[in-house]
Scaffold this motif. Structure first.
Motif, PDB file in Angstrom:
ATOM      1  N   LEU A 190       0.823  -1.206   0.000  1.00 34.57           N
ATOM      2  CA  LEU A 190       0.000   0.000   0.000  1.00 34.57           C
ATOM      3  C   LEU A 190       0.858   1.258   0.000  1.00 34.57           C
ATOM      4  N   ALA A 191       1.956   1.256   0.754  1.00 29.60           N
ATOM      5  CA  ALA A 191       2.826   2.434   0.807  1.00 29.60           C
ATOM      6  C   ALA A 191       3.361   2.788  -0.579  1.00 29.60           C
ATOM      7  N   ASP A 192       3.575   1.800  -1.423  1.00 25.93           N
ATOM      8  CA  ASP A 192       4.073   2.039  -2.785  1.00 25.93           C
ATOM      9  C   ASP A 192       2.987   2.557  -3.716  1.00 25.93           C
ATOM     10  N   ARG A 193       1.733   2.552  -3.257  1.00 21.35           N
ATOM     11  CA  ARG A 193       0.616   2.903  -4.134  1.00 21.35           C
ATOM     12  C   ARG A 193      -0.280   4.009  -3.568  1.00 21.35           C
ATOM     13  N   LEU A 194       0.249   4.788  -2.651  1.00 23.67           N
ATOM     14  CA  LEU A 194      -0.575   5.825  -2.032  1.00 23.67           C
ATOM     15  C   LEU A 194      -1.095   6.846  -3.048  1.00 23.67           C
ATOM     16  N   ASP A 195      -0.372   7.029  -4.140  1.00 25.56           N
ATOM     17  CA  ASP A 195      -0.780   8.013  -5.145  1.00 25.56           C
ATOM     18  C   ASP A 195      -1.489   7.393  -6.342  1.00 25.56           C
TER      19      ASP A 195
ATOM     20  N   ALA B 196      -6.354   4.550  -8.910  1.00 27.15           N
ATOM     21  CA  ALA B 196      -7.241   3.390  -9.031  1.00 27.15           C
ATOM     22  C   ALA B 196      -7.479   2.708  -7.687  1.00 27.15           C
ATOM     23  N   ILE B 197      -6.776   3.178  -6.656  1.00 28.84           N
ATOM     24  CA  ILE B 197      -6.898   2.579  -5.321  1.00 28.84           C
ATOM     25  C   ILE B 197      -7.510   3.598  -4.369  1.00 28.84           C
ATOM     26  N   GLN B 198      -8.497   3.171  -3.609  1.00 27.66           N
ATOM     27  CA  GLN B 198      -9.088   4.012  -2.580  1.00 27.66           C
ATOM     28  C   GLN B 198      -8.890   3.337  -1.228  1.00 27.66           C
ATOM     29  N   ILE B 199      -8.383   4.095  -0.277  1.00 27.33           N
ATOM     30  CA  ILE B 199      -8.110   3.584   1.063  1.00 27.33           C
ATOM     31  C   ILE B 199      -9.265   3.985   1.972  1.00 27.33           C
ATOM     32  N   ILE B 200      -9.752   3.035   2.742  1.00 28.50           N
ATOM     33  CA  ILE B 200     -10.936   3.277   3.577  1.00 28.50           C
ATOM     34  C   ILE B 200     -10.639   2.877   5.013  1.00 28.50           C
TER      35      ILE B 200
ATOM     36  N   HIS C 274      -4.532   9.450  10.207  1.00 28.96           N
ATOM     37  CA  HIS C 274      -4.930   8.282   9.413  1.00 28.96           C
ATOM     38  C   HIS C 274      -3.975   8.110   8.244  1.00 28.96           C
ATOM     39  N   ILE C 275      -4.087   6.997   7.575  1.00 26.90           N
ATOM     40  CA  ILE C 275      -3.273   6.754   6.385  1.00 26.90           C
ATOM     41  C   ILE C 275      -3.603   7.818   5.342  1.00 26.90           C
ATOM     42  N   PRO C 276      -2.590   8.432   4.722  1.00 26.62           N
ATOM     43  CA  PRO C 276      -2.849   9.516   3.769  1.00 26.62           C
ATOM     44  C   PRO C 276      -3.847   9.132   2.681  1.00 26.62           C
ATOM     45  N   GLY C 277      -4.821  10.012   2.488  1.00 26.68           N
ATOM     46  CA  GLY C 277      -5.827   9.810   1.455  1.00 26.68           C
ATOM     47  C   GLY C 277      -6.991   8.936   1.862  1.00 26.68           C
ATOM     48  N   ALA C 278      -6.953   8.357   3.055  1.00 27.92           N
ATOM     49  CA  ALA C 278      -8.023   7.455   3.470  1.00 27.92           C
ATOM     50  C   ALA C 278      -9.337   8.210   3.659  1.00 27.92           C
ATOM     51  N   ILE C 279     -10.427   7.522   3.331  1.00 29.91           N
ATOM     52  CA  ILE C 279     -11.787   8.019   3.541  1.00 29.91           C
ATOM     53  C   ILE C 279     -12.354   7.306   4.754  1.00 29.91           C
ATOM     54  N   PHE C 280     -12.988   8.049   5.660  1.00 26.42           N
ATOM     55  CA  PHE C 280     -13.564   7.392   6.832  1.00 26.42           C
ATOM     56  C   PHE C 280     -14.935   6.832   6.477  1.00 26.42           C
ATOM     57  N   PHE C 281     -15.121   5.545   6.777  1.00 25.11           N
ATOM     58  CA  PHE C 281     -16.378   4.856   6.506  1.00 25.11           C
ATOM     59  C   PHE C 281     -16.997   4.465   7.842  1.00 25.11           C
ATOM     60  N   ASP C 282     -18.062   5.148   8.214  1.00 24.10           N
ATOM     61  CA  ASP C 282     -18.708   4.955   9.509  1.00 24.10           C
ATOM     62  C   ASP C 282     -19.847   3.949   9.359  1.00 24.10           C
ATOM     63  N   ILE C 283     -19.671   2.737   9.900  1.00 27.29           N
ATOM     64  CA  ILE C 283     -20.694   1.705   9.710  1.00 27.29           C
ATOM     65  C   ILE C 283     -21.988   2.044  10.448  1.00 27.29           C
ATOM     66  N   ASP C 284     -21.912   2.956  11.417  1.00 26.85           N
ATOM     67  CA  ASP C 284     -23.136   3.365  12.109  1.00 26.85           C
ATOM     68  C   ASP C 284     -23.920   4.403  11.318  1.00 26.85           C
ATOM     69  N   GLN C 285     -23.253   5.097  10.397  1.00 27.64           N
ATOM     70  CA  GLN C 285     -23.907   6.140   9.599  1.00 27.64           C
ATOM     71  C   GLN C 285     -24.359   5.628   8.240  1.00 27.64           C
ATOM     72  N   VAL C 286     -23.533   4.825   7.593  1.00 25.84           N
ATOM     73  CA  VAL C 286     -23.909   4.232   6.308  1.00 25.84           C
ATOM     74  C   VAL C 286     -24.706   2.969   6.640  1.00 25.84           C
TER      75      VAL C 286
ATOM     76  N   LEU D 150       1.301   9.570   8.175  1.00 25.24           N
ATOM     77  CA  LEU D 150      -0.082   9.793   8.570  1.00 25.24           C
ATOM     78  C   LEU D 150      -0.468  11.210   8.201  1.00 25.24           C
ATOM     79  N   GLU D 151      -1.769  11.440   8.080  1.00 25.88           N
ATOM     80  CA  GLU D 151      -2.258  12.805   7.925  1.00 25.88           C
ATOM     81  C   GLU D 151      -3.472  12.991   8.815  1.00 25.88           C
ATOM     82  N   ALA D 152      -3.733  14.225   9.187  1.00 28.21           N
ATOM     83  CA  ALA D 152      -4.828  14.535  10.094  1.00 28.21           C
ATOM     84  C   ALA D 152      -5.927  15.286   9.369  1.00 28.21           C
ATOM     85  N   GLY D 153      -7.115  15.332   9.996  1.00 31.02           N
ATOM     86  CA  GLY D 153      -8.235  16.080   9.433  1.00 31.02           C
ATOM     87  C   GLY D 153      -9.054  15.263   8.460  1.00 31.02           C
ATOM     88  N   GLU D 154     -10.050  15.913   7.899  1.00 27.42           N
ATOM     89  CA  GLU D 154     -10.918  15.264   6.924  1.00 27.42           C
ATOM     90  C   GLU D 154     -10.183  15.053   5.602  1.00 27.42           C
ATOM     91  N   THR D 155     -10.548  14.000   4.902  1.00 31.37           N
ATOM     92  CA  THR D 155     -10.060  13.770   3.550  1.00 31.37           C
ATOM     93  C   THR D 155     -11.099  14.296   2.566  1.00 31.37           C
TER      94      THR D 155
END
Length: 283
Positions: A10-15, A18-22, A43-55, A130-135
């Motif tokens: 994954l570290a080799d493919r952060l950019d 075609a890959i989305q990190i969740i 969180h891992i750079p570029g990751a999207i937060f997926f909240d199982i309680d919200q979705v 790592l990165e902080a804040g919303e993606t």
């Protein structure tokens, strides 16, 4: 085919577009932890937060129930998650709620879903970025199509129990036997009659599933034949997905997840309950 990718992969493919990190981190209600707040902190750079309680299906009081196709597709697309991307899901436990996300996206028709081996714990331990804040992710299209037979209802499970078909419960043994109360208030203690018990932790080592031969031996030792239909269950449908992941890994073809799990069964006055070890029931 492995359902896992390594942290170095994954570290080799952060950019790679075609890959989305969740980040699908979720914690038990009594844990004192909050997945979203931890995500915002790092969180891992570029990751999207997926909240199982919200979705989730908000028409029920049951926790994080799978929504219908249209709702799920709209909500996932609004988060910027595409059904055509390769999705890499992880959690901050190692392997816990990431399996629920893997199951959700897989049964909803995602093209490819992988789990990060070792999760955020391993990523952090290796000193990776790592990165902080919303993606900020642009809305996209998630063409959701629920896989037939993927979800078991209360009626399905009741019929399976009465027919002595295979039901496998991922909760810890003391909860399954009824010796320990449920963490959610108002639920009966015990298990679905004729079900078998396989605590999910027995399938995991170092943030990933054990080897295929080990998985098959553990599953068969629990009284389950992977070649026959199986319904997986747990407390609220999260760790039942770890059972589903393990069963899929060893080639089981007819696996349904009881989405309501004990949160539903244990709250219903019309649901029969057994106590004691699995050896007193099942096949």
């Amino acid at each position: 085919m492995s359902h896992f990718v390594t942290t170095s992969w994954l570290a080799d493919r952060l950019d790679d577009p075609a890959i989305q990190i969740i980040d699908a981190s979720w914690h038990m209600p009594n844990s004192g932890r909050d997945g979203r707040n931890e995500f915002l902190a790092g969180h891992i750079p570029g990751a999207i937060f997926f909240d199982i309680d919200q979705v989730a299906d908000t028409s029920t009081d049951l926790p994080h129930m799978l929504p219908d196709e249209t709702t799920f597709g709209a909500m996932a697309g609004a988060l910027g998650i595409s059904s055509d991307a390769t999705l890499v899901v992880y959690d901050e436990h190692g392997l816990f709620s990431a399996a629920r996300a893997w199951w959700t996206f897989t049964v909803m028709g995602a093209k490819a879903v992988k789990i990060l081996e070792g999760g955020g714990l391993k990523w952090r331990a290796e000193g990776r970025p790592l990165e902080a804040g919303e993606t900020k992710a642009l809305p996209t299209t998630f063409a959701a199509k629920l896989r037939p037979g993927a979800v078991a209802s209360f009626a399905d499970v009741l019929a399976a129990s009465q027919a002595r078909d295979q039901i496998l419960d991922a909760r810890p043994a003391p909860r399954f036997s009824g010796d320990t109360p449920e963490p959610r208030p108002g639920l009966a203690s015990g298990h679905i009659p004729t079900s078998r018990n396989l605590p999910f932790g027995e399938l995991i080592a170092n943030g990933r599933l054990k080897s295929d031969p080990e998985l098959e031996e553990i599953i068969r030792s629990a009284g389950i034949d992977p070649e026959q239909p199986i319904i997986t269950s747990c407390g609220s449908g999260v760790t039942a997905a770890i059972l589903a992941l393990a069963l899929d890994t060893i080639g089981a073809r007819e696996v349904a997840l009881y989405d309501g799990s004990w949160a539903e069964w244990g709250a219903r006055s019309d649901a029969p309950v057994e106590t004691g070890p699995a050896s007193s029931s099942g096949v």
